[in-house]
Design a protein around this motif. Structure first.
Motif, short mmCIF file in Angstrom:
data_model
loop_
_atom_site.label_atom_id
_atom_site.label_comp_id
_atom_site.label_asym_id
_atom_site.label_seq_id
_atom_site.Cartn_x
_atom_site.Cartn_y
_atom_site.Cartn_z
N GLY A 50 0.69 -1.43 0.04
CA GLY A 50 0.27 0.14 -0.10
C GLY A 50 0.91 1.06 0.06
N SER A 51 0.28 2.41 0.34
CA SER A 51 0.83 3.33 0.54
C SER A 51 1.87 3.31 1.68
CB SER A 51 -0.13 4.95 0.46
OG SER A 51 0.80 5.96 0.77
N VAL A 52 3.15 4.00 1.05
CA VAL A 52 4.73 4.38 2.02
C VAL A 52 4.03 5.07 2.65
CG1 VAL A 52 6.08 4.27 0.08
CG2 VAL A 52 5.41 6.07 0.60
N ASP A 53 2.58 6.62 3.25
CA ASP A 53 2.75 7.11 3.84
C ASP A 53 2.08 6.62 5.09
OD1 ASP A 53 3.85 9.24 3.11
OD2 ASP A 53 2.19 9.69 1.51
N VAL A 67 -4.36 2.76 0.60
CA VAL A 67 -4.65 3.84 -0.87
C VAL A 67 -3.75 4.01 -2.06
CG1 VAL A 67 -6.34 4.44 -2.82
CG2 VAL A 67 -6.70 3.23 -0.40
N THR A 68 -3.55 3.97 -2.92
CA THR A 68 -2.57 4.86 -3.66
C THR A 68 -3.37 5.39 -4.92
OG1 THR A 68 -1.91 2.61 -5.25
CG2 THR A 68 -0.16 3.15 -3.66
N GLU A 69 -2.41 6.53 -5.63
CA GLU A 69 -3.38 6.79 -6.06
C GLU A 69 -3.64 5.86 -7.64
OE1 GLU A 69 -4.69 10.28 -8.74
OE2 GLU A 69 -4.36 10.05 -7.13
N GLU A 70 -2.69 5.59 -7.80
CA GLU A 70 -2.63 5.15 -8.91
C GLU A 70 -3.56 3.82 -9.03
OE1 GLU A 70 0.21 1.59 -11.31
OE2 GLU A 70 0.92 2.20 -9.61
N GLU A 108 -7.09 -10.91 -3.29
CA GLU A 108 -5.86 -11.54 -3.60
C GLU A 108 -6.44 -12.15 -5.12
OE1 GLU A 108 -4.19 -14.48 -0.81
OE2 GLU A 108 -3.50 -13.65 -0.20
N ILE A 109 -7.65 -12.26 -4.85
CA ILE A 109 -8.17 -13.08 -6.37
C ILE A 109 -8.39 -11.73 -7.39
CG2 ILE A 109 -10.31 -14.16 -7.76
CD1 ILE A 109 -10.50 -15.68 -4.77
N ALA A 110 -9.03 -10.92 -6.44
CA ALA A 110 -9.40 -9.70 -7.21
C ALA A 110 -8.70 -9.05 -8.27
CB ALA A 110 -9.91 -8.10 -5.79
N ASP A 111 -8.95 -8.33 -9.30
CA ASP A 111 -8.17 -7.42 -10.89
C ASP A 111 -7.19 -6.12 -9.42
OD1 ASP A 111 -8.41 -9.49 -12.79
OD2 ASP A 111 -10.28 -8.99 -12.89
N THR A 112 -8.28 -5.08 -9.24
CA THR A 112 -8.28 -3.93 -8.62
C THR A 112 -8.80 -3.67 -7.37
OG1 THR A 112 -8.36 -3.25 -10.89
CG2 THR A 112 -8.00 -1.27 -8.68
N VAL A 113 -8.22 -3.56 -6.63
CA VAL A 113 -8.12 -3.73 -4.75
C VAL A 113 -7.69 -2.31 -4.08
CG1 VAL A 113 -8.15 -4.84 -2.73
CG2 VAL A 113 -8.08 -5.97 -4.91
N LEU A 114 -9.40 -1.32 -3.55
CA LEU A 114 -8.86 -0.36 -2.76
C LEU A 114 -9.32 -1.16 -1.62
CD1 LEU A 114 -11.73 2.74 -3.66
CD2 LEU A 114 -8.82 2.02 -3.88
N VAL A 115 -8.04 -1.03 -0.17
CA VAL A 115 -7.69 -1.64 0.45
C VAL A 115 -8.71 -0.49 1.88
CG1 VAL A 115 -7.02 -2.60 2.85
CG2 VAL A 115 -6.49 -2.96 0.25
N VAL A 116 -9.72 -0.45 2.57
CA VAL A 116 -9.58 0.55 3.07
C VAL A 116 -9.08 0.02 5.41
CG1 VAL A 116 -12.05 1.80 4.43
CG2 VAL A 116 -11.78 1.45 1.58
N ALA A 117 -8.30 0.98 5.93
CA ALA A 117 -8.20 -0.02 7.07
C ALA A 117 -9.29 -0.14 8.14
CB ALA A 117 -6.77 1.23 7.71
N PRO A 118 -9.29 -0.97 9.23
CA PRO A 118 -10.05 -1.10 9.28
C PRO A 118 -9.87 -0.34 10.72
CG PRO A 118 -8.30 -2.62 9.78
CD PRO A 118 -8.24 -2.20 8.39
N ILE A 119 -11.11 0.38 11.22
CA ILE A 119 -11.25 1.22 12.52
C ILE A 119 -10.59 0.95 13.60
CG2 ILE A 119 -12.74 2.32 13.91
CD1 ILE A 119 -12.51 4.12 11.19
N ASN A 120 -11.09 -0.71 13.95
CA ASN A 120 -10.98 -1.76 15.26
C ASN A 120 -9.61 -1.86 15.42
OD1 ASN A 120 -13.34 -2.14 16.56
ND2 ASN A 120 -14.27 -3.33 14.30
#
Length: 286
Positions: A4-7, A118-121, A223-235
């Motif tokens: 993911g993002s380096v930030d 999440v990255t811009e790309e 892992e199966i999807a072509d494009t993934v947005l990873v939304v960090a969990p609140i917990n």
């Protein structure tokens, strides 16, 4: 390995990656998350002795989280602690309203890290897939189902027709008939929902592209999807995610994605929104 993002701060990376780590690495990661202030002061050997693993395991854990080694992880922890908002102590107010305010404060403190992975790309590719796909199926199950239903309605209202099927078998049947040029967008907070995985499998077999929104980057859905947005969990952990599940962060991101699609589509999306408002206006009564 972190992709993911380096930030993204260390504790957010731990929350997303710990469920898929080797048991010994997970113990190291959880020890760091449990006492970040102490981890900043520890050496790799000291944390290894504390957790009961070898020093090499500590180094591998840091590398899994996306750092060159443990010293770089310590620096990132120090940076995160220095820039973090002050932690609100549990309210002394014993009332229900006090408890509600405390819960909102804790949520707000974690919200800033929601899109830190999440990255811009990836985001650009995701929105582009929504824009160009000839047919779009939105699938979600379990506690993510309301998010999926809401997303499909918002997309349709913005001029991007989206199908939503509540029944799990119906989702698979629809996914199997999508075909090339179409897309299937799966929302799964945990990333391990069996029904959602089956929908992805059916969509891929049909030749459709698969988009996913999840909170865990090494989950089966991701892992199966072509494009993934990873939304960090609140917990703070996968266990907490299962026990005290919140889909508020996913809802916030999906609403924002629709806004980005509207901006991308310009006048056509604006016209669709005007038409939607007209329909809503006629449905209201005094």
């Amino acid at each position: 390995m972190w992709q993911g993002s380096v930030d993204a701060p260390p504790t957010t990376r731990i929350a997303m990656l710990a469920p898929s780590m080797q048991p010994s690495e997970r113990r190291v990661a959880e020890a760091i998350a449990a006492d970040a202030d102490a981890a900043i002061e520890w050496t790799a050997q000291e944390i290894a002795d504390t957790v009961g693993v070898g020093r090499a395991t500590v180094i591998r854990t840091a590398q899994t989280l996306g750092y060159d080694g443990y010293p770089q992880l310590r620096v990132a922890l120090a940076r995160e602690r220095a820039t973090a908002a002050p932690v609100q102590e549990d309210s002394a107010d014993p009332t229900m309203l006090g408890a509600l305010r405390g819960a909102v404060d804790r949520f707000a403190a974690r919200l800033a890290h929601t899109v830190s992975a999440v990255t811009e790309e990836t985001l650009s590719a995701f929105v582009n897939e929504l824009d160009v796909s000839t047919r779009l199926l939105v699938a979600a199950n379990g506690l993510s189902a309301p998010v999926g239903a809401d997303l499909a309605m918002r997309l349709t209202s913005a001029g991007r027709p989206a199908e939503y099927v509540a029944d799990t078998l119906g989702q698979q049947i629809t996914a199997s008939q999508l075909g090339a040029g179409s897309a299937c967008l799966v929302v799964s907070g945990s990333g391990v929902n069996r029904a959602s995985i089956d929908v992805i499998t059916a969509a891929r077999a049909s030749g459709a592209r698969v988009l996913a929104i999840t909170s865990f980057p090494r989950s089966p859905v991701a892992e199966i999807a072509d494009t993934v947005l990873v939304v960090a969990p609140i917990n703070d952990s996968f266990r907490d995610e299962l026990l005290y599940t919140s889909r508020a962060a996913l809802m916030l991101v999906t609403e924002s994605i629709v806004g980005l699609l509207v901006r991308t589509r310009g006048e056509s999306a604006t016209a669709a929104q005007v038409a939607t408002l007209s329909v809503l206006g006629h449905s209201l009564t005094e």
